[in-house]
Structures are given as structure tokens and as C-alpha cells.
Motif scaffolding. Sequence first.
Motif: not given
Lengths: 99, 412
Positions: B18, B49, B98, B100-106, B186, B190
Motif C-alpha cells: 500500500q 496532486r 468526494d 472515497s472517489n478521489d482515493f479509490d478507497m472506501n 488514503g 495518494g
Amino acid sequence: MKILNCPLNGPRNISEFICAGEVEVEPDPNRCSNAEWAEYIFLHDNDAGVVQEWWCHVPTAYWFIVERNNLTDEILRTFPSTEIFTKRQEYSRPDQEAS
Amino acid sequence: MAFALLKYGLGFGKFERQFPKQKDLKDSYDVVIVGGGGHGAATAYYLARDYGITNVAILERGYLGGGNTARNTTIIRSNYLTPEGVAFYDESLSLYKDLSNDFDMNIMYSERGHFTLAHTDAAVRTSRWRAEVNKHLGVDSELVFPNEIKKICPQLNLSEDVRYPVMGALYHPPGAIARHDAVAWGYARGATMRGVELHQKTEVTGIKRSNGKAVGVETTRGTVNAGKIIQCVAGRSSLVAKMAGFKLPIKTVPLQACVSQPLKPFLDAIIVSGSLHVYISQSSRGELVMGGSTDPYGVYQNRSTLEFKEGLMAHMLELFPFLGEVKILRQWAGMADMTPDFSPVMGETPVDNYYIDAGWGTWGFKATPVCGKRNAEMLATGTVPEVLKPFRLSRFEEFHQVGEKGAASVGH
């Protein structure tokens, strides 16, 4: 239940007391700058270790000084403020020159 | 999940780390972030980012997100009292949605609705004040009375036969909870994916200064030079600031919290009472997460006290009498950096190139995304963003505090 030894009232439950913060030297409010006064009022050393603080026994409104270790939560010594403050704090008036 | 376990257990498929393996410290970085909690990781994430600044090191004394990021009660809301506070926390809340989407992780962001109970006329008045400030600034917030509370949260004891009957509440439908560890993980993932270095078990022991400018940090693993330094510490803010050579308006006080044994889901809303010093929500695991007020005096220690539990439980049983038989599973304490006006200290410091993100008493977790984003903007552009300006350290000598009575564990 933690016991604090009040110099006036003897050992009492710590919930009868309030902690009012670090013992500091008060600048003369009529002679110091805003920054000095703000530092005295708002900024703290907030040290970890042995600290000296003002405490008050609320039911008797008795103010005194506590020396304690805030890392181990141990009270080392409690004593009357006259040990440190030996004379009355005098304040100059705003319209007077400092003596 | 189960299939993945089987796949890796039987030796098929290559397990991906990870986080990249920790390397030796470099001699110098563009930005050094002191503190690897949510705020530090978020700052690194947005630097990498949004601004492409990846020559960044996060220095963490313990492990990632192991400090106060792991010790809060994960409540996210923006129904504060001051316009400055509302703008700040509302930006954070919209970023959270947003993540969870940003991280692709719940991150298990779960919108629950948030009640701040009022038990006195004064508290009802403050609730109305807060509701009007919130609505004016576009935040969904309403003053509700027992008949309405009963419809949304029938579990709550609204009887008048208690010491402090509920007279009304500030209802904030967007109030939410999230998984706090996932937020730190997350952000850190990232950031490290984009080249930021995360150094755990690396304690900062000194701040190198020359001509009033911060130029580097001394650590337990050697000295590094830094273009800019930001302090994202909680619980030891004053001690770190002292290394940089200035004092903070902070008193560090423990805040204790606990969870009950897991129960079937029965409580959707988040219930907070400033006057009773109780806040309670049910986590997705079924545990009731409960917190109280800060301790009566400061210690740098996570010890537990009986007074806290007695006080919390006595009040909580007034709100939820049927919890009398439920057992406490575990308890902990976090170090709350309390400021005199219940607002954080953000932005520039008396030391050039040294920035601060401190003063997180009971409002730090919910501010994680906005702090990260705006810290990154500040570090990248060199100007303090408008939304952070009200929280500058110099507000105290200007006597221009941001009195935030909407903070948790503050009675009205």
C-alpha cells in the motif's frame, strides 16, 4: 479519585479545585505593548514535565500554587502564593508616569 | 475480500504494497511536513496532486495516523457559529463527500444527520443563532423542537422527567461520520504514489534556523534541509513550536472517549449535547462511539479516569435509558490542543518559511481535507488563502479572535 493537598483546607478531592494556568510575571497593563499583553493573556509555554500553576479551591475561593508533573499526573508540592509573590502587585494609572 | 484472501493465501497473484518501502532521508526537500497524521498526509497529497510538488517528506514520530487522527470520534459537520468557521468547515465537508472517489478507497463516509441538543433557553437561543448563520451561508441547518426530533430520532428520551429535559435542537442533516484511519491511509497512499516520502519512526528533535528563517529540521535519523516547513502536529503543538522559537495560544488537555460493545444498528443520527458534555453515534461496526468534555486540567498523558466515565454515563442514560445494561468495550484519550477562542491556528508564524497547522482541540478530524488543500495552496503559492486568514496566529495580539461557540464540548 485524586486528592490535592490544599495549603488552607488540607487534602481535598481534586474536583473541588480549578486549574487556572501557568504562573507568569504580569506586565503592567498600562505600560506594556499590545503584543506583550496578548502574550501574557493568550500565549502559554504549555510545557511537558514539571510545571507551576495557579489553582483555586472553589468552595473557599482560596488561590495557591501547585507544582506538578503533567507527564506522570503527579502532584509534587502545593504552597501559598506568598512564597513567590512576596509583595503586593501595584498598578500604575494610565495617566501617570511609571515610577 | 474473502476471495482475495484465498488468492494471496494460496500464493496466486502478487501482493501490492500500500505504501512504498521507507528509504533513507535525503539531504534536502522542497517541503518538510512535521507530523504524519491526517493533516500532514492531506497537505502532501494536495501538494503532489494539485501543484506537482513531490520533493516532499512527511516526518512522523510514531506511525501514520497513529496520533489524534486515530483518537477522535470521527464526526464531520459544518454547522458552526462564526461565518469564518462555517465557510472553513463547509469546504471541508464538501471535500469529504468526494474523498472515497478521489482515493479509490472506501473511507466509509456515512451521512447521518446531526443533532446538537439544547437543554436551556440560552442554548435554544444559540441554536437559533447558529441555524440562521448557517442558512445565510448556504449550510443545511435548522432549529427543531421535541415533536420534530421525535419523528427523526424516536430513540431519544424526550421525557420531561429528567434533570435536563431536551428543549430543542440544532438539526444538521449533512452531519456525517467516516473511517478515520482510512482518511489518513488514503491521503498518504495518494501522496506516496505520486512520489512523496513518508518517514515513520522519525522524530523531529530540532528546527534549524538562520537569520529568522527556518532552513531545516534535525531528526532522530539525521538532519535535513528544507525549502519550507509546515508543522501539522496535534497534542504536542506547543513543544514543536518551541523548537522553532515561538509560543502558541494552546493548552493541551486530554479528551477521553469510549466505545460500547457492538449492537445491532439502531441509532442513525449523531447526538451531541454541549450542556451535558455527551456525544454519541453508532459506527458501521455497531459500536456506540461516545465522548465527553475535555479533562478539568491538562496532562500530557492518555490515562483514563473514573470521573469521566461516571459523568458521561450519567448523562447518556438520561438520553438513552435503555442502554443501562450495555457494556463498555474500550476507552482511550486523545490530546486536545485547546485555544482560547476554540478556533485553530493556521498559516504564517513569526519564523519565515515555517508554517503552522495547529490548535486542534475538538475540531481537527472534520477539518482534515480543507487544511490539506489550503496548506498546499499556501506552500505552493506563498500566499495565505482567504479562508485561512481569520485563523492567523497574530489574531491574538490584534485582539481579533474567532470565538467559535459551535465547537464540540463547549457549553453555551
